[in-house]
Motif scaffolding. Structure first.
Motif, short mmCIF file in Angstrom:
data_model
loop_
_atom_site.label_atom_id
_atom_site.label_comp_id
_atom_site.label_asym_id
_atom_site.label_seq_id
_atom_site.Cartn_x
_atom_site.Cartn_y
_atom_site.Cartn_z
N ALA A 165 47.28 45.47 42.71
CA ALA A 165 46.54 44.31 43.23
C ALA A 165 46.40 44.39 44.74
CB ALA A 165 47.25 43.01 42.83
N VAL A 172 42.54 41.19 44.56
CA VAL A 172 43.28 40.45 43.53
C VAL A 172 42.32 39.62 42.69
CG1 VAL A 172 45.11 38.76 43.14
CG2 VAL A 172 45.31 40.39 45.01
N PHE A 173 41.35 39.00 43.33
CA PHE A 173 40.36 38.18 42.60
C PHE A 173 39.56 39.06 41.63
CE2 PHE A 173 36.57 35.70 41.94
CZ PHE A 173 37.01 34.39 41.97
N THR A 176 41.66 40.20 38.67
CA THR A 176 41.86 39.12 37.70
C THR A 176 40.64 38.98 36.78
OG1 THR A 176 43.18 37.98 39.37
CG2 THR A 176 42.47 36.69 37.47
N VAL A 179 40.71 41.82 34.24
CA VAL A 179 41.71 41.59 33.17
C VAL A 179 41.21 40.52 32.20
CG1 VAL A 179 44.06 40.82 32.72
CG2 VAL A 179 43.62 42.35 34.62
N PHE A 180 40.53 39.47 32.71
CA PHE A 180 39.94 38.47 31.83
C PHE A 180 38.94 39.11 30.87
CE2 PHE A 180 42.05 34.84 32.78
CZ PHE A 180 41.89 34.30 34.04
N THR A 230 47.60 38.30 33.53
CA THR A 230 46.79 37.17 33.99
C THR A 230 47.68 36.09 34.61
OG1 THR A 230 46.88 36.29 31.73
CG2 THR A 230 44.94 37.58 32.34
N LEU A 233 48.82 37.33 38.10
CA LEU A 233 47.72 37.37 39.07
C LEU A 233 47.25 35.98 39.44
CD1 LEU A 233 45.68 40.37 37.63
CD2 LEU A 233 47.07 40.35 39.68
N LEU A 234 47.22 35.04 38.48
CA LEU A 234 46.78 33.69 38.79
C LEU A 234 47.77 32.98 39.70
CD1 LEU A 234 45.22 32.46 35.43
CD2 LEU A 234 44.06 32.89 37.59
N LEU A 237 47.05 34.26 43.10
CA LEU A 237 45.82 33.70 43.66
C LEU A 237 46.04 32.27 44.14
CD1 LEU A 237 43.05 35.01 41.22
CD2 LEU A 237 43.38 35.63 43.61
N HIS A 249 38.76 29.87 37.00
CA HIS A 249 39.76 30.79 36.45
C HIS A 249 40.75 30.06 35.54
CE1 HIS A 249 38.13 33.75 39.03
NE2 HIS A 249 39.18 34.58 39.01
N PHE A 253 41.34 30.80 31.59
CA PHE A 253 42.67 31.16 31.10
C PHE A 253 43.10 30.22 29.98
CE2 PHE A 253 46.85 32.83 31.15
CZ PHE A 253 47.70 31.74 30.96
#
Length: 1067
Positions: A165, A172-173, A176, A179-180, A230, A233-234, A237, A249, A253
């Protein structure tokens, strides 16, 4: 290991070259068997043992090259279940196979995309699943290629995820979002599978349900890791961005969380998954990203696969478990069964069947692996030692920072006390009365003494805190002395500590100056008081009692002054002691610095020793790699020299070869030259890896020798000019190849070795081979496979169109005619319809037989490659198909003219004969490569006899109708005289002679037309007696005086292919 090393080197090097080939052949055979058993059209789950062998194969060859070489030949577009299982096996290879399998799969990314798009456009249950699975595999490969630090099985630590990341919030954004998307494709596939199971009333205990459910095990493993990614990372963020920015986001999620939880709950209730996998339970509610403390409550979901060994069941002929290490070649060489290829069967094994270098190569490889293991272990220990030292440095830096904070806090408190002291002094000065009595002076002296005592106490506290800091600094220096790679940080820390000590000295000096200033101030006050006392004495001289009191006060003040002076001397002694302690501290720091330097020198010496050892091992590896290259080059030289010796061998003169085969060998040789060039450049770039060049040289030597031998064999049947040039180029190819191999054997000439001259000579051989090809072939060989299917489809379409038109003519005839004409027309059209149906059945049977021939003869090659390899036979099929389609069209047109009374009955009869001949050609073309015991061949022969019977019925119906409709005049010669009868007889004889003459001319014209037809078809007229082709009407030619056996049934000359007519026989 010791027993093997005690064997003499001359015995250890006895190992046959064919054993290596046999091992590779056995490996390929097992891989092909496992792939064919794992990926088939049966609606059953993929067996774990077959998938495990495929995965072990990827680890053995360090990639998925063999898997894809066989997988590309699978008919994925013909069966959706086959495509579903193919995607499942690819998913397993990506997750559990060798890490190089990702790159091999990425090379075939377009094939997976095409398979998904094909089945996505079809309304098929498995087709929809294949489309979603293909999209999942493409997303998975693209994600892991972009983020190579994350393995395809997603099993990485949080530190690796943090490193991927990075610190840039934009990265990082973006990670994410990726990965979503990754998790969305996984969940979409799982939801579709479960929805289809619910609608089809399939349960997990049936094979049909397990076929769909088995890939979900890999999906569950992927989803558990992606869910953890996720969450991490969230939280990261939310720690850097405002909550409103990440609202989208969070919503996404939440949707994925509920979908994943529903999927896990449904899968946990299925009997199929209970013994195969332990599915984790997700929390009741998603994490609250707005509170950073919720991250501590998050637990990473763990998927557990029970270790259950699947029993090996012998369900096929060749289903033996694959040995991981083959040691039978060293201990029991007599048990190895050599497997010779066609070249060895023809010319005999090289060097009497034994090679003295294989055992030595294996021993060197084994020693190399041990050295690599030791090197990896040393590197691991060094890395762990560096990690421990870095952790100690971090802890010491944290403790030092804490000490600095405490020191700063103490300084702040000291400053506050000083300010309070100043304020107290100001308040005392304000409230001090201006009384000039001795009692007030004594009180002020006592207050001054108290303030001095307080300063003394504060100074004592500062000294004790400074000593504590010095002790902690000494401990820090001792701990930092163990690190050899952080000397600069130690020096910087010592400089900072020295700076702190200097600053403390300066503070102490400032305090001493302040105390001196206070003493001087007190002295001035004392002088003022003394003057004031003198004034009081002067005013009170008359009073003796007052004088005595003043005298006593003066003595008391003098004693006070002496006491203050004594205190000042004590402070000066304490300051000198403090300076002495600072000097001792400086000397101890210097000693610690010297000891750290000595330890650093020792560690650097050890590191240099390890580096020299690694350089020695690397040099030994390079020498071993070059020795392997020299051995391979020597073998390649012997192979090419053996091929050159065949050119002058008298026995080789009898050998012949076709230009087509020579062209294929030359093209393969050009490809191997490219591989040799790439392997040479790779070896020059990295001389520690010679594997690619060895494989390329082995393939090049065999292909070049094959090209030389087949070029010479082709020259035996070529014209003199072409034969001389071809033989000369073959010798030139051998000369250039040997020169190139000679350059590779020497390190001095290794850099300038270039196979460009070999390419030029092989290209000349390729051009000569193409010039020697038979003329008239206007279709590229790679298009023959598609053209066969197109022509067979066009023939079927033409026959169906003919049947439709005959039905229309039947209906029109019933409307327009009646009586005898209607009966005749119906009989003719019925017979034509039966003939068309028989021809349609013949075409379908021929197509089935053709597919059986292709599947049985192509092996691991594709269908197009099979057609290209058998181009003459393929062109015969195309010609026969066109002839059948053309005959059906002509028969419909002739029947239409006969019904409308605008044509002749003879045209219909001729069309019937032509169709019978064309179908006979199609049967002969299909029969030439078919198995004699094939049931489909028997069905084709029955369909051919049926076509002949129906053609005979058409001829009979036509002749019967012609006889019924023709008006025959009654021959009444009763009213004619003798002369009249004689004249009529002469006229009849004249007409008979004219007709016989016309018949002879037409027969001559027919013969010339057939000769011209043969010339256009590519068969010279002089070769018609040999009949090296399939003539379109040779099967049923009524006027041929000597019908000969078709050449397609005779065995062609050695290394020659039948010369069949091209596709443009019928236009």
């Amino acid at each position: 290991m010791n027993s093997i090393r005690q064997v003499p080197s001359r015995v250890k090097t006895k190992r046959t070259e064919t054993n290596l080939g046999a091992e590779r052949e056995h490996f390929d055979k097992q891989q092909l068997s496992s792939i064919s058993k794992a990926i088939n059209s049966n609606e059953a789950p993929v067996k774990e043992k077959h998938a495990r062998r495929i995965i072990l194969g990827t680890h053995r060859e360090k990639g998925a090259f063999t898997f894809w070489s066989y997988a590309l030949g699978l008919p994925l577009s013909s069966n959706s279940i086959l495509s579903w299982k193919f995607c499942h096996v690819v998913h397993k290879v990506l997750r559990d196979g060798h890490h190089n399998s990702l790159q091999d799969c990425m090379r075939h990314h377009s094939n997976i995309v095409e398979t998904g798009q094909l089945w996505g456009n079809l309304h098929d249950r498995y087709g929809q699943l294949v489309a979603l699975y293909a999209k999942l595999l493409c997303t998975k490969m693209e994600f892991h290629v972009k983020h190579s630090e994350i393995r395809a099985n997603l099993e990485v630590t949080d530190e690796v995820l943090e490193r991927v990341a990075g610190t840039d919030i934009n990265n990082v954004f973006q990670l994410t979002v990726e990965v979503f998307d990754y998790l969305d494709t996984e969940l979409r596939l799982a939801e579709t599978v479960i929805r289809q199971l619910n609608t089809s009333i399939a349960i997990s205990t049936l094979t049909s349900g397990q076929c769909r459910l088995s890939p979900l095990i890999q999906v569950i493993q992927d989803c558990s890791h992606l869910y953890h990614f996720t969450v991490k990372l969230l939280f990261k963020l939310h720690a850097c961005l405002p909550a409103d920015t990440l609202q989208g986001h969070r919503d996404r999620f939440h949707d994925q969380f509920h979908s994943l939880k529903t999927f896990f709950n449904k899968a946990r209730d299925m009997m199929y998954f209970k013994r195969l996998i332990q599915i984790p339970k997700l929390p009741e509610s998603p994490p609250n990203f707005l509170h950073a403390a919720s991250l501590a409550k998050h637990a990473r979901p763990v998927v557990v696969i029970p270790d259950e060994d699947e029993p090996e069941q012998v369900d096929d002929d060749d289903d033996d478990p694959e040995p991981l290490i083959n040691v039978s070649d060293v201990t029991m060489p007599s048990m190895a069964v050599p497997q010779f290829d066609i070249f060895d069967q023809t010319f005999g094994p090289a060097n009497g069947g034994f090679d003295d270098r294989d055992i030595q190569i294996e021993n060197l490889k084994r020693d190399l692996e041990l050295l690599r293991t030791d090197l990896e272990r040393v590197k691991g220990e060094a890395q762990r030692y560096i990690t421990q030292l870095k952790s100690q440095i971090n802890s010491l830096e944290a403790e030092l920072e804490e000490q600095r904070v405490q020191k700063q806090r103490a300084l702040v408190e000291n400053e506050q006390l000083r300010m309070e002291l100043e304020a107290t002094r100001r308040r005392n000065a304000e409230h001090e009365s201006v009384q000039a009595t001795f009692g007030e002076a004594e009180t002020r002296a006592q207050a001054t003494e108290q303030r001095y005592n307080k300063l003394k106490e504060k100074h004592t506290e500062l000294v004790s805190s400074h000593a504590e800091l010095l002790r902690k600094s000494a401990d820090t220096v001792k701990m930092l002395s163990a690190t050899q790679q952080t000397q600069e940080e130690v020096e910087r820390t010592k400089q900072q500590l020295a700076f702190e000590v200097d600053r403390i000295k300066q503070d102490a000096d400032m305090k001493l100056e302040e105390q001196k200033f206070e003493m001087e101030k007190l002295k001035r006050e004392f002088e003022e008081k003394k003057a004031e006392v003198e004034r009081v004495k002067g005013t009170l001289q008359s009073n003796e009692k007052v004088g005595e009191q003043q005298t006593r006060s003066m003595s008391a003040l003098q004693a006070e002054k002496e006491r203050l002076m004594h205190s000042v001397s004590e402070k000066e002694a304490a300051l000198s002691a403090l300076r002495h302690a600072a000097q001792l501290q400086q000397s101890s720091l210097q000693q610690e610095r010297e000891r750290s330097s000595r330890e650093l020198g020792e560690l650097q010496g050890r590191l240099q020793e390890k580096s020299s050892r690694e350089e020695q091992l690397q040099q030994k590896l390079l020498e071993e790699q070059f020795s392997l290259l020299q051995g391979t080059v020597s073998e390649a030289e012997s192979i090419i020299q053996d091929a050159v010796a065949k050119l002058d061998d008298p026995l080789h003169i009898r050998c012949t070869s076709s230009p087509d085969y020579l062209v294929s060998r030359a093209e393969a040789t050009l490809g191997s030259i490219d591989k040799v060039k790439r392997g040479h450049s790779d070896y020059l770039t990295n001389m520690g890896d010679v594997g690619g060049l060895l494989r390329a040289l082995t393939q090049f030597s065999h292909l070049a020798a094959d090209t030389i031998i087949n070029g010479s064999a082709t020259a035996h049947m070529a014209p003199t000019d072409h034969a001389d040039r071809l033989t000369e180029n073959c010798r030139g190819c051998a000369t250039q190849s040997l020169q190139f191999l000679k350059d590779l054997k020497s390190k001095a000439s290794l850099q300038r070795a270039d196979p460009a001259s070999i390419r030029i000579v092989v290209q000349k051989i390729l051009r000569l081979g193409k010039e020697l090809r038979p003329k008239g072939v206007d279709v590229r060989q790679d298009e023959l496979g598609d053209l066969v299917d197109k022509e067979m489809a066009a023939t079927s379409a033409a026959i169906e169109e003919a049947v439709r038109r005959i039905d229309e003519m039947m209906n029109q005839a019933r409307k327009d005619t009646s009586g005898v004409k209607l009966e005749v027309n119906e009989r003719i059209l019925y017979s034509c319809t039966d003939l068309m149906k028989a021809i349609h059945l013949l075409v379908l049977t021929s197509t089935d037989l053709q597919k059986e021939i292709v599947e049985g003869g192509r092996g691991a090659a594709t269908i197009k490659e099979f057609y290209a390899r058998n181009s003459r036979w393929t062109e015969g099929l195309i010609s026969a198909s066109k002839a059948v389609g053309w005959g059906a069209t002509q028969m419909v047109e002739s029947a239409d003219k006969v019904v409308l009374h605008t044509g002749k009955y003879e045209e219909l009869i001729v069309c019937s004969h032509e169709i019978a001949a064309s179908t006979a050609q199609l049967v002969a073309s299909s029969k030439v490569k078919a198995d004699r015991n094939s049931t489909k061949l028997t069905a084709l022969q029955q369909a051919s006899r049926r076509v002949n019977e129906m053609a005979a019925n058409v001829v009979a119906s036509t002749k019967t109708g012609q006889e019924n409709l023709e008006d025959k005049d009654t021959m009444d010669f009763s009213g004619m005289s003798l002369i009249k009868l004689k004249m009529e007889e002469m006229e009849s004889q004249v007409k008979v002679l004219e007709l016989e003459n016309q018949l002879g001319n037409e027969r001559l014209r027919l013969g010339e037309l057939r000769k011209k037809h043969y010339d256009i078809a590519g068969v010279p007229a002089a070769d018609l007696s040999e009949d090296n082709g399939l003539a379109p009407s040779s099967a049923s030619e009524p006027s041929s005086p000597k019908p000969s056996k078709p050449s397609i049934m005779r065995k062609p000359a050695l290394a020659q292919k039948p010369n069949l007519p091209p596709k443009n026989m019928f236009r």
